[in-house]
Design an enzyme around this catalytic site. Structure first.
Site, PDB file in Angstrom:
ATOM      1  N   ASN A 162      12.401   2.595  23.843  1.00  0.00           N
ATOM      2  CA  ASN A 162      13.514   3.333  23.227  1.00  0.00           C
ATOM      3  C   ASN A 162      13.929   4.448  24.177  1.00  0.00           C
ATOM      4  O   ASN A 162      14.498   4.186  25.220  1.00  0.00           O
ATOM      5  CB  ASN A 162      13.106   3.840  21.838  1.00  0.00           C
ATOM      6  CG  ASN A 162      14.198   4.649  21.175  1.00  0.00           C
ATOM      7  OD1 ASN A 162      15.360   4.239  21.187  1.00  0.00           O
ATOM      8  ND2 ASN A 162      13.871   5.796  20.609  1.00  0.00           N
ATOM      9  N   GLU A 163      13.625   5.679  23.821  1.00  0.00           N
ATOM     10  CA  GLU A 163      14.018   6.793  24.702  1.00  0.00           C
ATOM     11  C   GLU A 163      12.857   7.110  25.633  1.00  0.00           C
ATOM     12  O   GLU A 163      12.075   8.021  25.379  1.00  0.00           O
ATOM     13  CB  GLU A 163      14.398   8.006  23.849  1.00  0.00           C
ATOM     14  CG  GLU A 163      15.712   7.793  23.124  1.00  0.00           C
ATOM     15  CD  GLU A 163      16.166   8.994  22.324  1.00  0.00           C
ATOM     16  OE1 GLU A 163      15.337   9.889  22.047  1.00  0.00           O
ATOM     17  OE2 GLU A 163      17.350   9.033  21.947  1.00  0.00           O
ATOM     18  N   CYS A 177      13.054   6.299  17.576  1.00  0.00           N
ATOM     19  CA  CYS A 177      11.723   6.822  17.915  1.00  0.00           C
ATOM     20  C   CYS A 177      10.614   6.110  17.159  1.00  0.00           C
ATOM     21  O   CYS A 177       9.465   6.089  17.598  1.00  0.00           O
ATOM     22  CB  CYS A 177      11.665   8.310  17.619  1.00  0.00           C
ATOM     23  SG  CYS A 177      12.647   9.298  18.727  1.00  0.00           S
ATOM     24  N   GLU A 182      17.135   2.624  11.340  1.00  0.00           N
ATOM     25  CA  GLU A 182      15.812   3.213  11.564  1.00  0.00           C
ATOM     26  C   GLU A 182      15.327   3.778  10.242  1.00  0.00           C
ATOM     27  O   GLU A 182      16.123   4.313   9.452  1.00  0.00           O
ATOM     28  CB  GLU A 182      15.876   4.328  12.607  1.00  0.00           C
ATOM     29  CG  GLU A 182      14.539   5.061  12.757  1.00  0.00           C
ATOM     30  CD  GLU A 182      14.434   5.916  14.016  1.00  0.00           C
ATOM     31  OE1 GLU A 182      15.476   6.326  14.548  1.00  0.00           O
ATOM     32  OE2 GLU A 182      13.290   6.171  14.437  1.00  0.00           O
TER      33      GLU A 182
HETATM   34  O1  AHR Z   1      18.515   8.535  15.436  1.00  0.00           O
HETATM   35  C1  AHR Z   1      17.511   9.486  15.371  1.00  0.00           C
HETATM   36  C2  AHR Z   1      16.690   9.548  16.639  1.00  0.00           C
HETATM   37  O2  AHR Z   1      17.461   9.974  17.708  1.00  0.00           O
HETATM   38  C3  AHR Z   1      16.161   8.234  17.123  1.00  0.00           C
HETATM   39  O3  AHR Z   1      15.000   7.897  16.491  1.00  0.00           O
HETATM   40  C4  AHR Z   1      15.904   8.491  18.572  1.00  0.00           C
HETATM   41  O4  AHR Z   1      15.977   7.325  19.345  1.00  0.00           O
HETATM   42  C5  AHR Z   1      16.891   9.543  18.930  1.00  0.00           C
HETATM   43  O5  AHR Z   1      16.284  10.616  19.549  1.00  0.00           O
END
Ligand code: AHR
Length: 657
Positions: free
Chosen positions: A375-376, A241, A47
């Site tokens: 994602n989340e 994220c 990321e």
């Molecule tokens: O890895 C950092 C963050 O942690 C990621 O972007 C997210 O998916 C999680 O909350």
């Protein structure tokens, strides 16, 4: 020696021994190979957080090279007569600068770029400076790397001249050879020609020529190598994220990340402002490292690519308002993005997106097998949004495996709600996230033992052991990750993928820690967690081998002396992984059950990760402070003994005769 002094010596020896060594007998089933271990089992999660892309893996050294930051001159210092204009040659990046005669013989026009926390350069290496430029009549520029902090006569450590002699936009380049190594140099461009001349400059770029695989405009070699050395089986990108966006406009839109780099539009990086206590106003995404490069890197390092796309929900942590998200009946463009991505990766060169891939230099398909949607995410909003994606992808590409999510938490209401929803929708894998403290990792040794074997498989898609309060990389946290991973391995029939997160961090630009690989502008180091990941990958095996202690999995359970263990087979090799999370040395007896009467196991070697510096890690200054060590391991028979240090992780390698 008198008997009394012999006794005294013996007593002294006994008292010098480490705190009581415990006896632990492991029964290992050699009769029947267990579940196959997937090639995707251990992988990496990328990321663009902590300056992982621009300023990190993407080797570009110029910040704001296209003058597209909201403040067009952020990262630049200008002098003399410089004007920002916006009718440049690249439609999606229209800004550029015009340099003109400063109007006085003793004045100068030009500009400096500060890079990402400075520009790191190494003596003996070469750097490719390039720029798109045009001028009505020939204009000579002087390009330099300077050390503005130096007390020497000259600030510059290399110089080159470059003459712009085209009226039309054209790419120019020169090679710079610094005479010194500097971690924080500055790029300086001087206009030398005067007499009322002017010159237009756009997409000003500087790369080391020695990049990963020698690709022009490529990746930072030491960082890409650190990924390759992990031997990952799966490569998840681009997050996290960052996939979702603080608002939908700033979500990760893969279509903006392919094609010529000059025309990839800038995006805001959500990690610029996520933590006001570590605020980075210059954090944007140039997308120079885009989806083509991610696929290419997957191929380079032998990992299956796993792109994660927006499901039309903006980051739910940052948006309570339902209007922040795409209504389900307006999802078509997002679904089309997912279908087009599969075509980009796998389609024939005659298809629209297959042609884009081919034009970028890869006519062969990338052979994409997995895609993640969302994602989340949480609440009913997520399954509602995911369902139409699944239907459309299944219809167009039935063999693609779809990854859904169980939300941001490792358990709890949303987790309990989302897992059955993922089953109902027929997701192939469910992405679980857990950034959890010591106690959680110590308590999860049997987490997957009772998962439903008929539902989706598990993708432990983001995890790391975080100390409570201050979070940082340290040996003890890595040891607990190693302990927990025995559970992933023992349950390889249901756990098909696992990726530690996050991957990269610049020492001056982090928003989140711990991370797997750290770097400054010149050097990088691999953390103890990196070594844990690497050990699991190197000794991944082909099949699980049953391993128990008094009939129970060795998972830090009552009476197990803080031990966690798993075993795998690979041909005639057996790898036994043992984490000792206790403060005592432990004695181990491996009983190999089910061997033929005269067959024996032969000890071959052991790899120990052991340290009494529980709260330390590696660093830029001490990159190999704590690393695994290969040692002799002797013995043969149907039962072999070994011992293991307090707070340590070992892999025992044995062969069947
Ligand atoms: O890895 C950092 C963050 O942690 C990621 O972007 C997210 O998916 C999680 O909350």
């Amino acid at each position: 020696m008198k008997p009394t002094s012999l006794l005294a010596t013996a007593i002294a020896l006994i008292t010098a021994m480490p705190a009581i060594a415990e006896n632990n007998t492991f029964d290992i089933n050699m009769k029947k190979a267990g579940a196959p271990i997937q090639s995707t089992m251990y992988g990496i999660f990328f990321e663009d957080i902590n300056y992982a892309a621009d300023g990190g893996l993407y080797a570009e050294l110029v910040k704001n090279r296209s003058f597209e930051f909201p403040n067009a001159l952020q990262g630049w210092k200008i002098f003399g007569n410089v004007e920002v204009r916006n009718d440049g040659p690249f439609e999606r990046n229209p800004h550029y600068v015009r340099l003109s005669d400063p109007g006085h013989a003793h004045k100068h026009t030009g500009l400096d770029n500060e890079g990402f926390f400075g520009i790191g350069i190494k003596k003996g290496e070469t750097y490719r400076f390039s720029v798109w430029a045009r001028a009505d009549r020939p204009v000579t520029l002087r390009v330099e790397l300077v050390n503005t902090a130096s007390m020497d006569e000259n600030h510059f450590v290399c110089q080159q001249s470059l003459t712009v002699n085209s009226r039309e936009w054209k790419k120019y380049q020169v090679t710079l050879r610094p005479s010194e190594t500097l971690d924080k140099s500055t790029l300086r461009i001087f206009m030398e020609t005067r007499d009322g001349a002017s010159v237009d400059l756009e997409h000003i770029s500087l790369f080391p020529t020695d990049t990963w695989k020698g690709r022009e405009g490529g990746l930072r070699k030491d960082l890409a190598q650190a990924l390759a050395d992990l031997h990952p089986g799966i490569f998840r990108f681009p997050g996290g994220c960052i996939v979702e966006g603080t608002d939908l406009d700033t979500r990760y839109n893969w279509k903006n990340t392919v094609g010529p780099v000059e025309n990839r539009p800038l995006n805001e990086n959500r990690w610029e402002y996520t933590f006001p206590h570590r605020f980075y106003p210059d954090y944007f995404q140039s997308y120079g490292l885009g989806f083509y490069e991610f696929f290419q890197l997957s191929e380079d390092i032998g990992a299956e690519p796993l792109p994660i796309l927006s499901c039309g929900l903006a980051c739910q942590f940052q948006n309570d308002d339902i209007n922040a998200h795409v209504p389900v009946d307006q999802l078509d463009p997002y679904i089309q993005d997912a279908l087009d991505l599969i075509e980009f990766a796998n389609g024939p060169v005659t298809s629209t997106w297959g042609k884009v891939r081919a034009d970028m230099g890869h006519p062969e398909p990338f052979n994409l097998k997995y895609i993640g949607i969302g994602n989340e995410q949480w609440d009913a909003l997520y399954p509602e949004h995911l369902e139409p994606f699944i239907k459309a992808i299944r219809k167009a590409y039935p063999s693609i495996k779809i990854v859904g999510s169980s939300g941001p938490n490792s358990e709890g209401d949303q987790f309990d709600y989302l897992w059955p929803e993922m089953k109902r929708l027929g997701a192939d894998l469910v992405d679980e996230h857990f950034y959890r403290p010591y106690e959680w990792f110590l308590s999860q040794g049997t987490r997957y033992d009772n998962y439903d074997r008929k539902g989706p498989k598990v993708f432990a898609g983001e995890y790391a052991c975080h100390a409570s309060g201050k979070k940082w990389n340290h040996y003890y946290a890595s040891l607990l990750e190693a302990a927990f991973m025995t559970d992933l391995e023992r349950n390889a029939d249901i756990v098909h993928m696992a990726t530690y997160a996050p991957l990269f961090a610049h020492v001056e630009g982090w928003q989140w820690r711990p991370d797997l690989i750290w770097y400054d502008n010149l050097n990088s180091f691999r953390t103890v967690s990196w070594y844990v990941q690497q050990l699991y990958s190197l000794y991944k095996g082909d099949n699980v081998a049953g391993l128990t202690m008094n009939g129970k999995p060795v998972a830090g359970q009552d009476g197990q002396n803080g031990l966690f263990a798993s075993a795998v087979r690979e041909g005639n090799l057996l790898y036994i992984k043992v984490a000792n999370t206790s403060d005592k040395e432990q004695q181990l007896t491996f009983n190999f059950n089910g061997l033929k009467k005269k067959a024996v196991m032969k000890a071959s070697k052991r790899i120990d990760l052991s340290s009494d510096k529980l709260y330390e890690d590696n660093s830029i200054e001490a990159p190999v402070n704590i690393i695994p060590v290969e040692k002799k391991f002797d013995g043969q028979g149907q039962s072999i003994r070994a011992d293991i240090n307090p707070y340590s992780f070992s892999i025992f390698v044995l062969t069947t005769e």
